[in-house]
Design an enzyme around this catalytic site. Structure first.
Site, PDB file in Angstrom:
ATOM      1  N   HIS A   1     -12.005  -0.087   6.177  1.00 19.65           N
ATOM      2  CA  HIS A   1     -10.575  -0.327   6.118  1.00 19.65           C
ATOM      3  C   HIS A   1      -9.807   0.345   7.257  1.00 19.65           C
ATOM      4  CE1 HIS A   1      -6.729  -0.276   3.378  1.00 19.65           C
ATOM      5  NE2 HIS A   1      -6.424  -0.390   4.640  1.00 19.65           N
TER       6      HIS A   1
ATOM      7  N   HIS B   1      -0.796   5.440   7.929  1.00 22.10           N
ATOM      8  CA  HIS B   1      -2.010   4.706   7.548  1.00 22.10           C
ATOM      9  C   HIS B   1      -2.245   3.666   8.628  1.00 22.10           C
ATOM     10  CE1 HIS B   1      -4.974   2.313   5.597  1.00 22.10           C
ATOM     11  NE2 HIS B   1      -4.171   1.269   5.492  1.00 22.10           N
TER      12      HIS B   1
ATOM     13  N   GLU C   1       0.801  -1.233   0.000  1.00 22.88           N
ATOM     14  CA  GLU C   1       0.000   0.000   0.000  1.00 22.88           C
ATOM     15  C   GLU C   1       0.833   1.282   0.000  1.00 22.88           C
ATOM     16  OE1 GLU C   1      -4.235  -0.705   1.912  1.00 22.88           O
ATOM     17  OE2 GLU C   1      -2.675  -0.754   3.459  1.00 22.88           O
TER      18      GLU C   1
ATOM     19  N   HIS D   1      -5.315   1.115  11.120  1.00 25.21           N
ATOM     20  CA  HIS D   1      -6.623   0.464  11.313  1.00 25.21           C
ATOM     21  C   HIS D   1      -6.945   0.458  12.800  1.00 25.21           C
ATOM     22  CE1 HIS D   1      -4.630  -2.344   8.110  1.00 25.21           C
ATOM     23  NE2 HIS D   1      -5.005  -1.220   7.535  1.00 25.21           N
TER      24      HIS D   1
END
Lengths: 277, 277, 277, 277
Positions: free
Chosen positions: C167, C97, C78, C99
């Site tokens: 996501h 990034h 990613e 989660h």
């Protein structure tokens, strides 16, 4: 021959620390055991947080909650909870009084605590709710008078757990290990019931399931397995009580007793480091 | 040449400890793996809490869940869960049975557990719900009879996870590492679904997303990356199993076995204690 | 003269570990920083869990997310999230990034994430919601194609955080330290909003409060104070990265690399211990 | 004769660290105590996260929150919270300002925080709610002007805790130990109230119960028992402050100050290490 009383004192200290380490007890709450040789007495620590209890902190009381030897240390003001239950319930060998976060939502709402999963069946089909307002009116909510303890014991009746309005819960067991098992799984049952109610409808197990699953902790391997697990977790965190008493030292504040704390703790890493070399 | 069986026993011990350390398993629950050389057998530890499992605790069973060598130790009463699934699912190489807090709200309410985020797609499009009351009536909820295990295996069908009413869940994998990944992320999926439902509406991923995201753990770097992470976390906490077996010692209870514990994490204390004398 | 690049690589490793240690990142998620000397490049670790990142794991990429030197290790699939944002936002110096459990309820319900307390104002007045279904249809939800990364960057626009349907989230900062602050406090803001909605009505801060409180992390003492706190917490847990690279060792699995682990956690303490002799 | 001021500085550092360790404070929040010999002054640390405070970090202020000695270090911008309360409340000897997760749902919804269990009665019958919008309009929500601090002190009135809209809470005590007790149990009370509301109806204790249970922390054994517990937990995690100051070193960032950190937590290990040589 083994010193039964000394072993019992040590096991009671470990039970106190396990219930502190697993989050059932915090600065408050207490755990007692009936005297191994004299059913007319019980063993309960001096007023100290459960996770810090050492065998030397443990005092002996009559069922009227009078100390057998005049103590030089502070006693738990709520010891009558223990004495009155031992008086009313010859089958009870161990008692835990706690304010675990898991049960507090039930203690402050009065919502019924029912068994919702197999291990939670250890609380039995019914958990009575004791309200100090009935019979005693406004109090500081502590159970300190013999009549308050006797009233709580009556509310407990033949059950295994009793909720106390705005206060906490009291749990009983046929042994220290059953008590620890029941105290921990009654909290997990309370958490699952709370969480389940937030996403759907939850009822109790069937009466037959409660009876049968409630006996799981009598499968011989269960108390052995759970005790080994909780005691090892405690030991790995350096939480085991000293074998020999350290009351004198223990009376001082923590910052004044580096050696006690030093006896527990991280030395292991050091050794591993060496082994690795 | 490497001793495959010894490596597998070690990896199974590590998998047990990772799932204990990450909160999927506690005093209860168990993890097994199909025998690396004989698909007609499986490896499962003796009755002991997962976070304490050592390679020497691991026993060998036929698919009928009979021990290959008469054991001198206690066996898990629920081993038929593993045997019956290995029988019904030749593609399954590893099985985990757990009572994780994350799934309990679904087990006690019957609310559907659906995949709600990319990594949660590892549970697949459907998670069947097995109810012991159907066909077996009131029980203690443990799965101990071969026919109970076979019924659970039928409910699992071709799926990856099956919820068990009032009890927990059983998860399967094509390898130990996929099983650990699926066990951990199915719990996170359950937590996010529960929390999401408390603040809004939550549906499942689209069928296409479930199929594609469900294959993420087959991206080569994923199992390597996750296993390194969970194993390192475990190792930093002193939780890795010993390389050599310690069964004899391990049979004793923790408080009476300084040496076994010494071989695990906290050894230092004991050793230190001695050195200090 | 100080080696700026080496310092930046070390700080990036620390940022990765802090966000792992504080619970924003787990086995997944990644943190990058723009190259300190070449705004046309950025630094991002090889595919590895953030809490394990060492300076030697950090690779250099062009803004098209092509590695400057052909790597012998696995790269994050990613990475275009980072490259496309650096391309679109010259003011952005660092990207995370994640989660995090705190934001997932918003990612799966689409409920708006708004600033509800002073430190939460760091997310700004609006947090856009990016849905991969728009324009890309069913995918495995990972952002791997340049056009997917570009679409996410457009959704982010001039904002500081963007939620990604089913996501997670992507956060940007004007520096690594601002990024770490924003990543942690945006999660706390999400938790407080979720919890607040469960007991009452919650709206956003006023526009004026968002603007003024959103600048709190520009008070000179704030990034110093927060970074010292999070870095010290990490250091006390033995989580600081090694000063010198250990890539070769790091490539092996944890159970086969006692020395690497020794260089991390416990060894560091050892060194300190030695210094103090 | 003991150095009262030095003892007070040490106890204030410990109180800061206990409240950080128990989760009431994080990177932010601060704890002060009135000067033990001069009621016209108070002691408050320099701008630093509470869990890192050392006696050498503690500064002296007049009740107008002016430093008695021009400091070379950064001061908390919100110190007027402390000064204005000490001015308005001669009975107050210690003050804690925090943003604990437990109270934030109340701060952002305006839902009333009422005492729901015996130990929670320490918050008193009423917890006022202060809103900076009244009288000050849009701000960054920090309390930095004397008039803002004075307004907050008026809102607190004769109570023990005041909630601050979208910001946090401020707690006062007749001693540092009462303050620590009240800060921790007011958070637990907030958690139980929140959780209770999610599964049923919750009202406050009766006025009589609030008055009587609110005095529990004046039972002599209670502050001793709770302080020993929280201080020992902190000490076991290597969190006690050094006895001697280390300000110079402390000024540097953590990664550049092995010795400071070594003097904190890990030092204990060192000592053991030495013993074991």
């Amino acid at each position: 021959m083994p010193d039964t009383l000394a072993e019992t004192r040590h096991e009671l200290a470990v039970a106190n620390r396990i219930l502190g380490h697993e989050g059932v007890l915090d600065a408050f709450g207490h755990v007692s055991v009936r005297h191994p040789e004299d059913p007319g007495r019980y063993l309960l620590p001096r007023s100290r947080s459960p996770e810090l209890i050492e065998p030397a902190d443990i005092l002996e009381f009559t069922l009227d909650s009078a100390p057998v030897v005049p103590p030089t240390v502070q006693m738990y003001s709520e010891r009558v909870i223990h004495g009155e239950i031992y008086k009313a319930r010859p089958d009870v060998m161990a008692v835990c009084h706690h304010h675990a976060p898991a049960v507090m939502p039930f203690c402050i709402t009065g919502e019924p605590l029912v068994p919702v999963f197999h291990l939670g069946a250890t609380i039995g089909a019914e958990v009575p709710f004791w309200d100090s307002l009935d019979g005693f009116g406004d109090t500081n909510l502590l159970v300190v008078k013999p009549e308050e303890g006797a009233s709580l014991a009556r509310a407990l009746g033949r059950h295994s757990v009793v909720l106390m309005r705005r206060h906490g819960a009291t749990v009983v067991g046929a042994s220290l290990r059953e008590l620890v098992f029941r105290s921990i799984y009654s909290c997990l049952n309370a958490v699952y019931l709370s969480e389940g109610r937030k996403i759907g409808k939850v009822g109790a197990l069937t009466p037959g399931e409660i009876a049968m699953a409630g006996a799981i902790n009598q499968i011989p391997s269960v108390p052995l397995r759970t005790w080994e697990y909780w005691a090892t977790r405690l030991e790995k965190r350096g939480g085991m009580p000293p074998r020999r008493g350290t009351t004198a030292a223990a009376r001082k504040g923590p910052s004044s007793r580096p050696t006690t704390v030093a006896k527990r703790g991280p030395a292991g890493r050091k050794v591993k480091g060496r082994r690795r070399r």
